[in-house]
Design a protein around this motif. Sequence first.
Motif, PDB file in Angstrom:
ATOM      1  N   THR A   6       0.836  -1.210   0.000  1.00 21.08           N
ATOM      2  CA  THR A   6       0.000   0.000   0.000  1.00 21.08           C
ATOM      3  C   THR A   6       0.864   1.250   0.000  1.00 21.08           C
ATOM      4  N   ALA A   7       2.008   1.215   0.689  1.00 22.14           N
ATOM      5  CA  ALA A   7       2.850   2.411   0.708  1.00 22.14           C
ATOM      6  C   ALA A   7       3.411   2.698  -0.678  1.00 22.14           C
ATOM      7  N   GLU A   8       3.832   1.684  -1.386  1.00 15.54           N
ATOM      8  CA  GLU A   8       4.381   1.935  -2.709  1.00 15.54           C
ATOM      9  C   GLU A   8       3.299   2.359  -3.689  1.00 15.54           C
ATOM     10  N   MET A   9       2.085   1.843  -3.520  1.00 19.60           N
ATOM     11  CA  MET A   9       0.993   2.310  -4.379  1.00 19.60           C
ATOM     12  C   MET A   9       0.678   3.766  -4.075  1.00 19.60           C
ATOM     13  N   THR A  10       0.763   4.123  -2.794  1.00 19.68           N
ATOM     14  CA  THR A  10       0.561   5.524  -2.433  1.00 19.68           C
ATOM     15  C   THR A  10       1.623   6.387  -3.088  1.00 19.68           C
ATOM     16  N   ARG A  11       2.851   5.888  -3.097  1.00 22.56           N
ATOM     17  CA  ARG A  11       3.920   6.651  -3.725  1.00 22.56           C
ATOM     18  C   ARG A  11       3.625   6.852  -5.208  1.00 22.56           C
ATOM     19  N   LEU A  12       3.124   5.810  -5.865  1.00 22.41           N
ATOM     20  CA  LEU A  12       2.820   5.934  -7.287  1.00 22.41           C
ATOM     21  C   LEU A  12       1.786   7.020  -7.533  1.00 22.41           C
ATOM     22  N   GLN A  13       0.687   6.954  -6.755  1.00 23.84           N
ATOM     23  CA  GLN A  13      -0.367   7.935  -7.062  1.00 23.84           C
ATOM     24  C   GLN A  13       0.065   9.331  -6.631  1.00 23.84           C
ATOM     25  N   ASN A  14       0.891   9.445  -5.615  1.00 22.70           N
ATOM     26  CA  ASN A  14       1.321  10.776  -5.207  1.00 22.70           C
ATOM     27  C   ASN A  14       2.223  11.412  -6.243  1.00 22.70           C
ATOM     28  N   HIS A  15       3.187  10.637  -6.748  1.00 21.41           N
ATOM     29  CA  HIS A  15       4.091  11.220  -7.734  1.00 21.41           C
ATOM     30  C   HIS A  15       3.359  11.552  -9.018  1.00 21.41           C
ATOM     31  N   ALA A  16       2.420  10.700  -9.418  1.00 21.40           N
ATOM     32  CA  ALA A  16       1.670  10.998 -10.648  1.00 21.40           C
ATOM     33  C   ALA A  16       0.862  12.278 -10.472  1.00 21.40           C
ATOM     34  N   THR A  17       0.200  12.398  -9.312  1.00 19.86           N
ATOM     35  CA  THR A  17      -0.600  13.599  -9.062  1.00 19.86           C
ATOM     36  C   THR A  17       0.280  14.830  -9.028  1.00 19.86           C
ATOM     37  N   LEU A  18       1.457  14.691  -8.410  1.00 21.66           N
ATOM     38  CA  LEU A  18       2.324  15.853  -8.328  1.00 21.66           C
ATOM     39  C   LEU A  18       2.738  16.311  -9.699  1.00 21.66           C
ATOM     40  N   MET A  19       3.076  15.365 -10.571  1.00 21.53           N
ATOM     41  CA  MET A  19       3.498  15.769 -11.903  1.00 21.53           C
ATOM     42  C   MET A  19       2.340  16.465 -12.604  1.00 21.53           C
ATOM     43  N   GLY A  20       1.132  15.954 -12.401  1.00 22.22           N
ATOM     44  CA  GLY A  20      -0.024  16.612 -12.998  1.00 22.22           C
ATOM     45  C   GLY A  20      -0.204  18.029 -12.486  1.00 22.22           C
ATOM     46  N   PHE A  64      -4.849  11.795 -12.796  1.00 23.84           N
ATOM     47  CA  PHE A  64      -5.989  11.379 -11.986  1.00 23.84           C
ATOM     48  C   PHE A  64      -6.604  10.101 -12.525  1.00 23.84           C
ATOM     49  N   ARG A  65      -6.455   9.853 -13.808  1.00 23.15           N
ATOM     50  CA  ARG A  65      -6.950   8.588 -14.346  1.00 23.15           C
ATOM     51  C   ARG A  65      -6.251   7.428 -13.661  1.00 23.15           C
ATOM     52  N   GLU A  66      -4.925   7.545 -13.527  1.00 29.12           N
ATOM     53  CA  GLU A  66      -4.203   6.464 -12.852  1.00 29.12           C
ATOM     54  C   GLU A  66      -4.523   6.450 -11.369  1.00 29.12           C
ATOM     55  N   ARG A  67      -4.664   7.639 -10.807  1.00 32.51           N
ATOM     56  CA  ARG A  67      -4.938   7.723  -9.374  1.00 32.51           C
ATOM     57  C   ARG A  67      -6.265   7.059  -9.034  1.00 32.51           C
ATOM     58  N   GLU A  68      -7.251   7.211  -9.906  1.00 37.11           N
ATOM     59  CA  GLU A  68      -8.556   6.605  -9.616  1.00 37.11           C
ATOM     60  C   GLU A  68      -8.454   5.092  -9.545  1.00 37.11           C
ATOM     61  N   LYS A  69      -7.595   4.515 -10.405  1.00 41.24           N
ATOM     62  CA  LYS A  69      -7.457   3.046 -10.361  1.00 41.24           C
ATOM     63  C   LYS A  69      -6.897   2.621  -9.013  1.00 41.24           C
ATOM     64  N   ILE A  70      -5.904   3.375  -8.544  1.00 42.56           N
ATOM     65  CA  ILE A  70      -5.307   3.005  -7.251  1.00 42.56           C
ATOM     66  C   ILE A  70      -6.291   3.271  -6.122  1.00 42.56           C
ATOM     67  N   ALA A  97     -11.227  15.813  -7.971  1.00 42.27           N
ATOM     68  CA  ALA A  97     -11.523  14.512  -8.575  1.00 42.27           C
ATOM     69  C   ALA A  97     -12.909  14.527  -9.214  1.00 42.27           C
ATOM     70  N   ALA A  98     -13.842  15.304  -8.625  1.00 40.53           N
ATOM     71  CA  ALA A  98     -15.175  15.379  -9.222  1.00 40.53           C
ATOM     72  C   ALA A  98     -15.139  16.107 -10.546  1.00 40.53           C
ATOM     73  N   SER A  99     -14.156  16.952 -10.756  1.00 44.49           N
ATOM     74  CA  SER A  99     -14.093  17.670 -12.024  1.00 44.49           C
ATOM     75  C   SER A  99     -13.182  16.977 -13.013  1.00 44.49           C
TER      76      SER A  99
END
Lengths: 212, 399, 204
Positions: free
Chosen positions: B132-146, B163-169, C47-49
């Motif tokens: 779970t920690a590494e998945m959190t790292r994935l979504q955090n870095h992706a969000t940050l780049m966005g 956010f597309r990837e973040r939603e999957k996680i 996320a909603a947007s």
Amino acid sequence: MESIEQIKLRIEQAIPGVILEIIANGSPGNPASIRVDPEHALAVARFLKDDGQLRLDYASNVTGVDWPDKVAQQTVKVLKMVDGVEKEFDAKVETREPGFLEAVYHLYSMELKHGPLVLRMRTGDRAGQTHLPSLTPLYRSADFQEREIYDLYGIIFDGHPDLRRLLMWEGFEDHPMRKDYAEPDDYEFEPTAHNQVLAKARRHYPPKASNG
Amino acid sequence: MADIGMESAVGISAAGDGAGPGYRLLAKESPEEEGRFLEISMGPQHPSTHGVFRMDVLLDGETVVRLKPVFGYLHRNHEKIAEGTTYLGSMPYTDRLDYFNSMTNNWAYALAVEKLAGISVPERAEYIRVITAEMTRLQNHATLMGFLLQDLGAMGTPLMYAFREREKILDLFEAVSGSRMMCNYMRFGGCRVDLPSGWLEETVRLVDEFPGFLDEFEALLAENEILMARLQGVGVLSAALAVNAGVTGPMLRASGVNYDIRKVDHYGIYDRFKFRVPLGAHGDCYDRLMLRLLEMRESIKILKQALKQIPSGPVIDPKVKIRNFKPKPGEAYGRIEGPKWELGFYLMSDGSASPYRYRVRPPSLINLTVLEDLCIGQKVADVVVILGSVDIVLGEVDR
Amino acid sequence: MDERLRSELSRQGVVAIKLETLYNWGRKNSLWPLGFGLACCAIEMIAASMARFDLSRFGAEVFRPSPRQADLMIVAGTVTKKMAPQVVRLYNQMPEPKYVIAMGACAISGGPFKQGYNVLKGIDRYLPVDVHIPGCPPKPEAVIQGLMLLQDLIDGQKLTGPGRPRFLKKGEPSDFEVPIEGAHDLVPPYNAAVWRPCKITIDE
């Protein structure tokens, strides 16, 4: 990293006149801390940072702790003269241990990848003598953290480049993290569905007899 | 109208709320200086979506001369509330510290309490924590780049990809803990519940598909001339200043200092996994952005190994007391390499059910110590980019 | 209007509609939120947007950075006492008609941080709130439902008569008093014109 007693010996050899005390840690597996007197704190920190074996160049965490005055009540037997005869009475004596504020530093080494060394400093008391030396000239990471301790506890750090409140607004007058802080009384009653449940349940129980 | 002249986003600060009525950034009040410099207040509501953060900036034309950050707009008194709650009762509050990475926040707190009370964690729980920690790292870095790309001006599109990837996680987090963001999943001695059936297979599928997203992002970003022109050479942080200022995480490693707490403290079971620690060469914003991409690839490696090796067994030590948890008096400092940087909890216990002192080492706050140093001499537009690359989250700064 | 006449006219290409319906239809389907996220709920609002939940289907895609161009303020996250004056100032700068959605438990009543000394126990102490979305954080679907509730509210607003909204009545304020940061607390602790504490109704 060497043991804390060895570090204490070496600091005492390097800095004459320093007063150190090892404070044990009740939790097993966790390091004990060294208490430094405020006059020599900056010199001790400089020694720890520059020493070849320690190289503690990274102040990870700077915390403030509040230790309020401890009031202990004791019952002692006192001799008093009553009508010319000595009698023993029980008297309550209050002993007051003055409280203090404390600043705790967790020091690590990024170069040698060891740590932590826990350093503590205590103020004289909680009211008038709340000055401590600031370690910000040595460890820049203490900059905001010491400001936060000033804001929330009231410890004044001498030598800090910019000591202002950090989290609360400038006109604020209290130090909220102290144990005797009285928060503003702005709680209002808000009805919830639970109140209706309680009211319904109350009907099943006889009302309390009112005391005349 | 009540306050004429008080603009919100980027405007003129009338009386400097939060920095005192009379507090001016201008050191000298001489007429030439007054006429030459412009003092503006960026925030606390501004379009770069890092939260309610305010910077008082002194400008000479477009160049920054001084910068003072102002905090406290999200000070929610987490530490004071924790002194009145039990140890377990503070666990949901740790979710709300760094609200992107609730799983790692929970782990840091659980680690600190386990250190304090000497509790050990079963194998399966350790593996779940790493996954779970590494998945959190994935979504955090992706969000940050966005978010960083949105601050640069790419309004919306890279954020949509991230956010597309973040939603999957987040779907997987919801399946295991019941909530997308505020997971409240770790307990002292393990995890709250075991993984639902099919979760591991879904995660394996996600991990297999994730490098495709990384390749897509890298192809779009790595050689992008706008990014290179705007990020290279901007906000250079030297290694010596970074170490002295207590900067940790990808920001420190982008300056070339090899300090990853997963490798230094050997917490959890990270010693069993083979992964490298990417380091940057220049310490500018471009390094910080690309370093996170490399860290995501390393996280994928760790995830693949962990998902293969995870054993079956209990997820929490059955002998651990959850109710009426009263650790012996003492103190402990537990820290982890969170996705953003070092998150530490300092706990002092006096033998009762609530902690005597509960302290969160606020990594975002400490990383902001160098914000002024990074921004002096840069243009105002770069200030936003530098702030984006520092990757702060206000819940952690103000607690 | 008679339904048969209406359908006969529409077959000829003539649409008969009340001005009120047209006005409300245009406004409710193009609500422009102010880009104003305070804490964790802001992320769920973002996320909603985003592509999965897509607020732009409801017309609320364009998050304006400036309050002068927005007509909806979604207060997403904990309002602290330090931030409260700025929230009220931002609301005052928005032009009428303007709406407020209190998103999340913290904006409604202080939420999990209610005991905090720096936490304002609900933004409705200083501003009139139209829709409350409970949750911590509310899922993006809940945000969309809240927005749809607001759209229904706007749909039902009348243009004339005593039931018309605040912005059409002369003398009703559209600015609210900005609290000042005092020595221990905000001054005043709540705006009496907007919010009053409940009287206790259960017997103790």
